[in-house]
Design an enzyme around this catalytic site. Structure first.
Site, short mmCIF file in Angstrom:
data_model
loop_
_atom_site.label_atom_id
_atom_site.label_comp_id
_atom_site.label_asym_id
_atom_site.label_seq_id
_atom_site.Cartn_x
_atom_site.Cartn_y
_atom_site.Cartn_z
N ASN A 76 -38.05 13.79 -11.69
CA ASN A 76 -39.43 13.55 -12.11
C ASN A 76 -40.37 14.73 -11.90
OD1 ASN A 76 -39.62 13.50 -9.39
ND2 ASN A 76 -40.50 11.44 -9.23
N ASP A 120 -34.06 13.20 -6.14
CA ASP A 120 -34.27 11.75 -6.03
C ASP A 120 -33.04 10.99 -6.54
OD1 ASP A 120 -34.51 12.05 -8.82
OD2 ASP A 120 -36.66 12.43 -8.62
N GLU A 134 -20.84 10.86 13.86
CA GLU A 134 -21.20 12.25 14.17
C GLU A 134 -21.21 12.32 15.68
OE1 GLU A 134 -24.67 15.54 13.45
OE2 GLU A 134 -25.16 13.54 14.13
N HIS A 172 -25.23 19.46 6.02
CA HIS A 172 -26.65 19.83 5.92
C HIS A 172 -27.17 20.49 7.20
CE1 HIS A 172 -26.38 16.12 8.03
NE2 HIS A 172 -27.65 16.21 8.41
N ASP A 173 -26.36 20.53 8.25
CA ASP A 173 -26.78 21.14 9.51
C ASP A 173 -26.13 22.50 9.73
OD1 ASP A 173 -28.31 18.91 10.20
OD2 ASP A 173 -26.64 17.96 11.26
N ASP A 184 -41.32 16.42 -9.31
CA ASP A 184 -42.19 16.58 -8.13
C ASP A 184 -41.62 17.59 -7.13
OD1 ASP A 184 -40.11 15.21 -6.99
OD2 ASP A 184 -41.31 13.55 -6.20
N ASP A 218 -26.21 6.94 5.33
CA ASP A 218 -26.38 7.48 6.67
C ASP A 218 -26.99 6.39 7.55
OD1 ASP A 218 -26.72 9.62 8.67
OD2 ASP A 218 -26.72 10.95 6.92
N ASP A 252 -25.16 8.81 12.43
CA ASP A 252 -25.87 9.94 13.02
C ASP A 252 -25.81 9.91 14.56
OD1 ASP A 252 -27.76 12.17 12.40
OD2 ASP A 252 -29.10 11.00 13.67
#
Ligand code: NOJ
Length: 565
Positions: free
Chosen positions: A28, A34, A260, A334-335, A30, A103, A204
């Site tokens: 969209n 998404d 994790e 992502h870490d 922004d 997650d 997590d």
């Protein structure tokens, strides 16, 4: 040795693809990825050959830690779309024969979660003991613990003068798992998502949920704060809690669960994720991520690794889990920074491509479930940051602030950031050479890697020799061979400092995997007598030509075990 095939299971044979929704695809304009954006890319993912999608948190959140601070577990954050978007995505994932894993972030909530808002109101609040509150000591916090994102792990709250515990940012207060009402609420929430039809959870920092006490921790080498992990990691009741979770929720669904687990060891993994222990299906290990760690943690990174350490770590995990538990295999998430920049060679285009293919071959053909992080299948690389103002990530900023306060030079801090920061992995996906890589029509929430005009998915889909197409072949090969899925792992050439070689053997079928972890030619005696047979997979056309592997070369041979190695 008699080799027995472990019981088959879809989650053992699957390959998982991790989506960082904020940076995947923005529908969209922004500037933030998404759920409808993910929907648009399902064909791409299906063609890649992955089976399970794991979404980083998309729940309602103030976004202090990009969704790891949840204020409503049963709502989709408006930045990602609506619950209808989620339901449609789940349906379309299932229609394509894939599965969806969410997650689960339940060590802590956001400080804006209604539970915490109520908890902090007064000492008499009915939800006071949903979180961990303590009186200060000598005018300071209850103990010396440092938070994972810098600063103290305790914040004093105005309303009552007491301190609350947050192992991460102050906006992420830790839940009190000792309280059965907290566990009930978490299990009901998990059930809500399973009832919707999701296929599992990545959990997590799940190894932190049981706190064993609140004594000072040993001072970290930086001398600023104490380390909470001796009392918080793998605490006394964690297995009891997970068994309860399993009994009350997980055992009722055919699901994938992966913990994790900070501070995981093979021995612990056999408890957390043992075939018989009725807790989780898999537990991530971080030993591989620690091979280049410094004396403290990743912020004192050594910035170099030895192949011997990688072999030791992986061989230990492959061997000690065999027959008892299942490995979860990853180079990236992502870490972490991009693996090609860290373990391969991002310095030239040809070595980028070769080393990306080699790294995938080496890890994802071991026993375990591969976890591929978005963009890893393109061999994406780190970008260069020149100052901390360019960084969005709360962890990088907090830890760098601590180091600078402690007298570190900015240039040294930036070097560490450029090597190890998790900001690298979070740059938006480059889909094409269009403006902003086709990720968004607006302004991206953080910049794309500047190389996107040539390093992007569309270019790689059009190039049969790309990293993308290699991943497709690799995943298909893995699935086609019971030896690669379930076979016994044995390290070969243990003393080679350049070549990682191993076999996977099952019921008369054997795979030989050869990987050169260096930019120089590496002698490889295992190639004797093989060079005239085409390998099942290789990253140089035609495969190895002599008894040596070329820079970053890899090859996989499949044969019946009558043959000698
Ligand atoms: C581990 C997650 O992977 C990381 O991204 C997050 O910041 C912390 N847990 C806190 O939830």
């Amino acid at each position: 040795m008699k080799l027995e095939q472990p019981a088959r299971a879809w989650w053992k044979e699957a390959a998982v693809y991790q989506i960082y929704p904020r940076s995947f695809c923005d529908s969209n304009g922004d500037g933030v990825g998404d759920l409808p954006g993910i929907l648009q890319k399902l064909d791409y993912l299906q063609q890649l050959g992955v089976d399970v999608l794991w979404l980083n948190p998309v729940y309602r959140s103030p976004g202090v830690d990009n969704g790891y601070d949840i204020s409503d577990y049963r709502a989709i954050d408006p930045v990602f779309g609506t619950m209808e978007d989620f339901d449609r995505l789940l349906e379309e994932v299932h229609r394509r024969g894939m599965r969806l894993v969410m997650d689960l972030v339940v060590n802590h909530t956001s400080d804006r979660h209604p539970w915490f808002i109520e908890s902090r109101q007064s000492r008499q609040s009915p939800r006071r003991d949903w979180y961990i509150w303590r009186d200060g000591v000598n005018g300071g916090p209850p103990n010396n613990w440092g938070a994972n994102f810098g600063g103290s792990a305790w914040t004093q709250d105005e309303a009552t003068g007491q301190y609350y515990l947050h192992l991460f940012a102050p906006q992420q207060p830790d839940l009190n798992w000792e309280n059965p009402a907290v566990r009930d609420a978490v299990f009901e929430m998990m059930d809500f998502w399973f009832q919707k039809g999701i296929d599992g959870f990545r959990m997590d920092v799940i190894s932190l949920i049981s706190k064993g006490g609140f004594a000072d921790g040993p001072l970290r080498p930086d001398g600023l704060y104490g380390d909470p992990s001796p009392q918080c990691a793998n605490g006394p009741r964690v297995h009891e809690y997970l068994r309860e979770m399993n009994r009350r929720v997980l055992s009722r669904y055919d699901c994938l669960t992966v913990g994790e687990n900070a501070g995981n060891t093979p021995e612990l993994a056999c408890r957390y994720a043992g075939f018989e222990t009725e807790e989780l299906k898999m537990a991530f290990q971080f030993d591989l991520m620690d091979v280049d760690g410094g004396e403290r943690d990743k912020w004192s990174a050594r910035r170099c690794w030895k192949l011997a350490d990688i072999k030791d770590v992986m061989t230990r995990w492959q061997t000690e889990l065999e027959g008892k538990a299942w490995n979860a295999l990853f180079w990236e998430n992502h870490d972490q920074p991009r693996s090609v920049s860290r373990f391969g060679d991002a310095g030239s285009e040809e070595n980028r491509v070769r080393s990306a293919k080699m790294l995938a071959t080496c890890l994802f053909l071991m026993q375990g479930t591969p976890y591929i992080y978005q963009g890893e299948e393109l061999g994406l690389v780190n970008r260069r940051f020149t100052c901390l103002e360019e960084i969005d990530d709360v962890q990088t900023r907090g830890n760098c602030a601590d180091r600078l306060a402690h007298g570190a030079r900015l240039a040294d801090v930036m070097e560490t950031v450029n090597y190890i920061s998790r900001e690298h992995a979070r740059a938006p996906m480059p889909w094409s050479a269009a403006p902003q890589g086709g990720f968004t029509t607006g302004a991206p929430w953080i910049p794309l890697h500047p190389d996107y005009p040539f390093l992007n998915a569309e270019a790689q889909q059009a190039d049969p020799d790309s990293v993308y197409h290699y991943y497709r072949k690799l995943l298909a090969l893995r699935k086609s061979s019971m030896a690669l899925l379930y076979g016994h792992y044995a390290l070969q050439l243990p003393n080679s400092q350049q070549v990682y070689a191993y076999t996977r053997t099952l019921n008369g079928e054997q795979a030989l995997v050869l990987c050169n972890f260096s930019g120089e030619t590496a002698p490889c005696p295992l190639l004797r007598g093989r060079t005239e047979h085409p390998p099942a997979l290789a990253n140089y056309a035609g495969g190895p030509a002599e008894e040596a592997l070329r820079p970053w070369e890899c090859a996989v041979y499949l044969h019946q075990t009558g043959q000698s190695l």
